[in-house]
Design a protein around this motif. Structure first.
Motif, PDB file in Angstrom:
ATOM      1  N   ALA A 169       1.293  -0.843   0.081  1.00 44.57           N
ATOM      2  CA  ALA A 169       0.203   0.220   0.171  1.00 44.57           C
ATOM      3  C   ALA A 169       0.671   0.998  -0.136  1.00 44.57           C
ATOM      4  N   GLN A 170       1.931   1.109   0.961  1.00 43.05           N
ATOM      5  CA  GLN A 170       2.498   2.386   0.728  1.00 43.05           C
ATOM      6  C   GLN A 170       3.558   2.570  -0.363  1.00 43.05           C
ATOM      7  N   GLN A 171       4.185   1.812  -0.672  1.00 40.66           N
ATOM      8  CA  GLN A 171       5.184   1.789  -1.864  1.00 40.66           C
ATOM      9  C   GLN A 171       3.941   2.365  -2.980  1.00 40.66           C
ATOM     10  N   ILE A 172       2.905   1.695  -3.283  1.00 39.70           N
ATOM     11  CA  ILE A 172       1.982   2.485  -4.096  1.00 39.70           C
ATOM     12  C   ILE A 172       1.118   3.639  -4.101  1.00 39.70           C
ATOM     13  N   ALA A 173       1.542   4.196  -3.335  1.00 40.12           N
ATOM     14  CA  ALA A 173       0.946   5.679  -2.902  1.00 40.12           C
ATOM     15  C   ALA A 173       1.517   7.313  -3.135  1.00 40.12           C
ATOM     16  N   LEU A 174       3.071   6.104  -2.637  1.00 40.08           N
ATOM     17  CA  LEU A 174       4.290   7.013  -2.635  1.00 40.08           C
ATOM     18  C   LEU A 174       5.009   7.297  -4.636  1.00 40.08           C
ATOM     19  N   ARG A 175       4.553   6.077  -4.993  1.00 44.99           N
ATOM     20  CA  ARG A 175       4.869   6.015  -6.078  1.00 44.99           C
ATOM     21  C   ARG A 175       3.517   7.047  -7.296  1.00 44.99           C
ATOM     22  N   ILE A 176       2.136   6.454  -6.846  1.00 46.96           N
ATOM     23  CA  ILE A 176       1.391   7.371  -7.983  1.00 46.96           C
ATOM     24  C   ILE A 176       1.521   9.127  -7.196  1.00 46.96           C
ATOM     25  N   TRP A 177       2.240   9.463  -6.372  1.00 48.02           N
ATOM     26  CA  TRP A 177       2.156  11.033  -5.562  1.00 48.02           C
ATOM     27  C   TRP A 177       3.835  11.402  -6.678  1.00 48.02           C
ATOM     28  N   ALA A 178       4.680  10.397  -6.322  1.00 44.71           N
ATOM     29  CA  ALA A 178       5.908  10.863  -7.599  1.00 44.71           C
ATOM     30  C   ALA A 178       5.759  11.195  -8.569  1.00 44.71           C
ATOM     31  N   GLU A 179       4.723   9.414  -9.236  1.00 42.95           N
ATOM     32  CA  GLU A 179       4.590  10.102 -10.415  1.00 42.95           C
ATOM     33  C   GLU A 179       3.927  11.845 -11.266  1.00 42.95           C
ATOM     34  N   ARG A 180       2.994  11.698 -10.565  1.00 45.19           N
ATOM     35  CA  ARG A 180       1.958  12.934  -9.978  1.00 45.19           C
ATOM     36  C   ARG A 180       3.114  14.774 -10.059  1.00 45.19           C
ATOM     37  N   SER A 181       4.190  14.188  -8.691  1.00 49.69           N
ATOM     38  CA  SER A 181       5.050  15.300  -8.872  1.00 49.69           C
ATOM     39  C   SER A 181       6.242  15.803  -9.732  1.00 49.69           C
ATOM     40  N   GLY A 182       6.482  14.312 -10.817  1.00 51.58           N
ATOM     41  CA  GLY A 182       8.057  14.142 -11.119  1.00 51.58           C
ATOM     42  C   GLY A 182       9.180  14.198  -9.866  1.00 51.58           C
ATOM     43  N   ASN A 183       9.143  14.080  -8.867  1.00 51.65           N
ATOM     44  CA  ASN A 183      10.006  13.981  -7.570  1.00 51.65           C
ATOM     45  C   ASN A 183      10.491  12.574  -6.768  1.00 51.65           C
ATOM     46  N   PRO A 184      10.883  11.776  -7.125  1.00 55.19           N
ATOM     47  CA  PRO A 184      10.560  10.541  -6.653  1.00 55.19           C
ATOM     48  C   PRO A 184      11.151  10.449  -5.333  1.00 55.19           C
ATOM     49  N   ASN A 185      11.422  11.331  -4.496  1.00 48.52           N
ATOM     50  CA  ASN A 185      12.228  11.686  -3.262  1.00 48.52           C
ATOM     51  C   ASN A 185      11.928  11.846  -2.342  1.00 48.52           C
ATOM     52  N   VAL A 186      11.230  10.856  -1.166  1.00 51.72           N
ATOM     53  CA  VAL A 186      10.295  11.034  -0.924  1.00 51.72           C
ATOM     54  C   VAL A 186      11.512  11.207   0.913  1.00 51.72           C
ATOM     55  N   ALA A 187      10.948  11.955   1.722  1.00 49.98           N
ATOM     56  CA  ALA A 187      11.594  12.595   3.212  1.00 49.98           C
ATOM     57  C   ALA A 187      10.970  11.248   4.118  1.00 49.98           C
ATOM     58  N   PHE A 188      11.666  10.862   4.496  1.00 53.61           N
ATOM     59  CA  PHE A 188      11.568   9.890   5.979  1.00 53.61           C
ATOM     60  C   PHE A 188      12.368   9.615   7.262  1.00 53.61           C
ATOM     61  N   HIS A 189      11.570   9.248   8.055  1.00 57.57           N
ATOM     62  CA  HIS A 189      12.834   9.053   9.342  1.00 57.57           C
ATOM     63  C   HIS A 189      13.349   7.993   8.762  1.00 57.57           C
ATOM     64  N   PRO A 190      15.089   7.925   9.480  1.00 56.90           N
ATOM     65  CA  PRO A 190      15.462   6.850   9.358  1.00 56.90           C
ATOM     66  C   PRO A 190      15.101   5.361   9.297  1.00 56.90           C
ATOM     67  N   THR A 191      14.035   4.987  10.584  1.00 59.08           N
ATOM     68  CA  THR A 191      13.316   3.804  10.775  1.00 59.08           C
ATOM     69  C   THR A 191      12.623   3.770  10.579  1.00 59.08           C
ATOM     70  N   CYS A 192      12.360   4.307   9.266  1.00 62.03           N
ATOM     71  CA  CYS A 192      10.308   4.187   8.458  1.00 62.03           C
ATOM     72  C   CYS A 192      10.435   2.753   8.147  1.00 62.03           C
ATOM     73  N   HIS A 193       9.755   2.265   7.852  1.00 63.72           N
ATOM     74  CA  HIS A 193       9.224   0.316   7.764  1.00 63.72           C
ATOM     75  C   HIS A 193      10.189   0.167   6.577  1.00 63.72           C
ATOM     76  N   LEU A 194       9.538   1.090   5.296  1.00 59.17           N
ATOM     77  CA  LEU A 194      10.201   1.186   4.020  1.00 59.17           C
ATOM     78  C   LEU A 194      11.802   1.368   4.034  1.00 59.17           C
ATOM     79  N   GLU A 195      12.641   1.864   5.563  1.00 54.28           N
ATOM     80  CA  GLU A 195      14.201   1.990   4.987  1.00 54.28           C
ATOM     81  C   GLU A 195      14.125  -0.154   5.278  1.00 54.28           C
ATOM     82  N   VAL A 196      13.513  -0.025   7.079  1.00 51.50           N
ATOM     83  CA  VAL A 196      14.643  -0.999   7.176  1.00 51.50           C
ATOM     84  C   VAL A 196      12.906  -2.204   6.871  1.00 51.50           C
TER      85      VAL A 196
END
Lengths: 371, 371
Positions: A84-111
């Motif tokens: 769910a989260q990867q997909i949400a961020l992919r959709i937003w990235a395509e809309r903004s044209g910016n693939p950079n997502v800020a999150f905490h170092p212990t974010c689930h996506l990171e760890v």
């Protein structure tokens, strides 16, 4: 002195001890699959039709219900939050044209996702702030690359369920929106932060463009998650869900158990939180135990023990064998030598244990460690 | 003349008619979620532990069992085949350094996955052969780009479950291996091709490096799939599964129903195929019906009807209302104007219908169409 045991021996002993316990500091009373399935069958109307590839009233009604709870236009049931989260961020990235997502170092996506967001979606995770502290507005302002999105996890699982103050949360999301970023809420445990903020889930979610929630943690579902947000984002997420292989032919066991979990547990979040605060207070009175955060802000907290991990686990199992109370599931080394840590998430089983018993149990455990 | 109905009215009528039917040409007898869950609960040992993130003996034992059935070193249970196949092809592409995968124009990856293999994995699907015929060795030899992998679907669902002759299958996979390609079997319905080849599943799978099988189609499971192959590929697939969001915290309803499905239906594949052959023969005797393939090679076949799709559906529902026999689920326009098509997959419910009844039913349907 702790006896010599292999990791496998410790694991087997823990399973045996747990099977003999009748009370549990963390979580709900354990239930085996046979019981879960029988309970689900008993509470399911005989004429209910199965979902098929995400369609049908069972899922649609539940999506509408949860979307309403969070004040969002639409929802989409997912087999997992990772997807769910990867997909949400992919959709937003395509809309903004910016693939950079800020999150905490212990974010689930990171760890916890093996780099899926990078390898499947070409996103970049900009780690913001300190691993051992919450992200702040100042941390965000210090980022040196243009950002497309900001992800905030409420509560922060790897900091013992810590939550930013409401004003700080509003300042971070407000700053993000002012900069043209979208904001996404990692709400894996969002149910737990209602009592701290004293606000509705819709009021919390209003700070975010999209929200992910999970059904299998404190809610006790079998598995499953939901993405909530604007109608057009959710419509596109359905396409991505199929691309990911997450548009399962049938998911009704997940959906039915999620609905039950909401009914059973959501009304008790404040009681679980209060019990966590009481348990943590009793534990922090024991020499050699430090609580994060102290006091807990949700029904979860981390405890640090001045002990070797194996010695603590052995002592905990000895104490569990004697008391019939299961104290903790796992122990990991902490950053500081001589210390170890474990996670506590108080649920319905904790309501049947007096905080004084928890204090005595961990007093006994720490006494054994020091022997 | 067919009465004027909206698509929604046709859908609602079909649901109502189906609910009134007691016999079913295709598939197994329908079961509601409540009954499925109750049956699963009744057949699950009370002391069985849940899986957790893919680990535990329930899943591990089942993976070993199915891997053994197909003569592969290892297996990995997946929530969906879409995920399993993309991951297999991604792993092979990284090893070969070649993202080009050859498959039939009606391959599931091409027509049912919204381009996931391209958008998530950067793979290129080289469509080989004619959409309305099976892929051949000559088609493969005519490919003009270097290939990394060859995917073959057995049986070919969109050709009515057609299967290449054993020698042709051996020639295609042998050519691929000679060229240094890996071979992957899309076995979404592979259970169905045992009777045609008269060989073990292991003998069929021996022609392929990796194999995907599905548990929710003829086996009647709730959902789920498995990827089978070499130990090192499956180990890497576990990492990709987590990246995809497919490493679910619990999947036991899927696994338990898959195991039941294997026990219940695998012994009857030849009986289902024989009944499909008999049904198809009875239907092909009706004026205006053409069967693909004729005779069927598995328990599935497609039928083409010289009729307008709406008129056929209306006539089929009229006949179903009178006979109590459910003839078909959907009708789609065929390539040739004036023709339409539907898919038949014979399962346990078909064993309770005499082929003569099916012939009479479709004779009645076509007579109504011609009125």
């Amino acid at each position: 002195m702790s006896p010599q045991r292999t990791p496998e021996e410790r694991k087997q002993r823990a399973e045996a001890v747990r099977a003999g316990c009748t009370r549990f500091v963390s979580g709900h009373y354990p239930r085996k699959p046979q019981q879960v399935l029988a309970d689900l069958a008993a509470s399911t109307p005989p004429d209910l039709d199965a979902d098929i590839y995400g369609s049908g009233s069972l899922i649609a009604d539940f999506e509408a219900e949860v979307a309403g709870l969070f004040g969002k236009e639409a929802g989409l049931f997912f087999p997992s939050g990772t997807m769910a989260q990867q997909i949400a961020l992919r959709i937003w990235a395509e809309r903004s044209g910016n693939p950079n997502v800020a999150f905490h170092p212990t974010c689930h996506l990171e760890v916890h996702e093996e780099g899926g967001y990078r390898l499947l979606h070409g996103l970049h995770g900009e780690l913001v702030g300190d691993r051992f502290r919450l992200m702040t507005l100042d941390d965000l302002k210090a980022v040196r690359i243009p950002l497309g999105a900001l992800l905030i996890e409420l509560p922060q699982r790897h900091l013992g369920g810590m939550l930013p103050a409401w004003d700080e949360l509003k300042a971070m999301t407000g700053w993000a929106h002012d900069q043209g970023l979208i904001t996404h809420l990692d709400g894996a445990r969002v149910w737990e932060c209602g009592p701290f903020y004293g606000r509705s889930y819709a009021a919390i979610a209003a700070l975010f463009d999209t929200v992910y929630v999970s059904f299998y943690k404190i809610l006790g579902g079998i598995a499953g998650a939901m993405l909530l947000g604007p109608e057009d984002v959710i419509r596109e997420a359905r396409v991505w869900q199929r691309r990911h292989g997450g548009n399962l032919v049938q998911m009704y066991p997940f959906v039915l158990s999620a609905k039950r979990g909401l009914d059973e547990h959501l009304p008790h979040m404040a009681a679980y939180r209060d019990r966590a605060v009481a348990f943590a207070a009793a534990m922090s009175a024991v020499d050699g135990i430090t609580i994060l955060p102290d006091p807990p802000q949700t029904n979860m907290f981390h405890a640090f023990f001045r002990a070797d991990p194996d010695a603590l686990m052995d002592a905990a199992m000895d104490a569990a064998e004697e008391s019939g109370i299961w104290p903790l599931r796992w122990v990991k080394p902490a950053q500081i030598p001589g210390w170890c840590t474990s996670e506590f998430t108080i649920g319905s089983a904790g309501l049947d244990i007096d905080p004084a018993e928890v204090g005595a149990l961990f007093g006994e455990i720490m006494a054994r460690v020091r022997e």
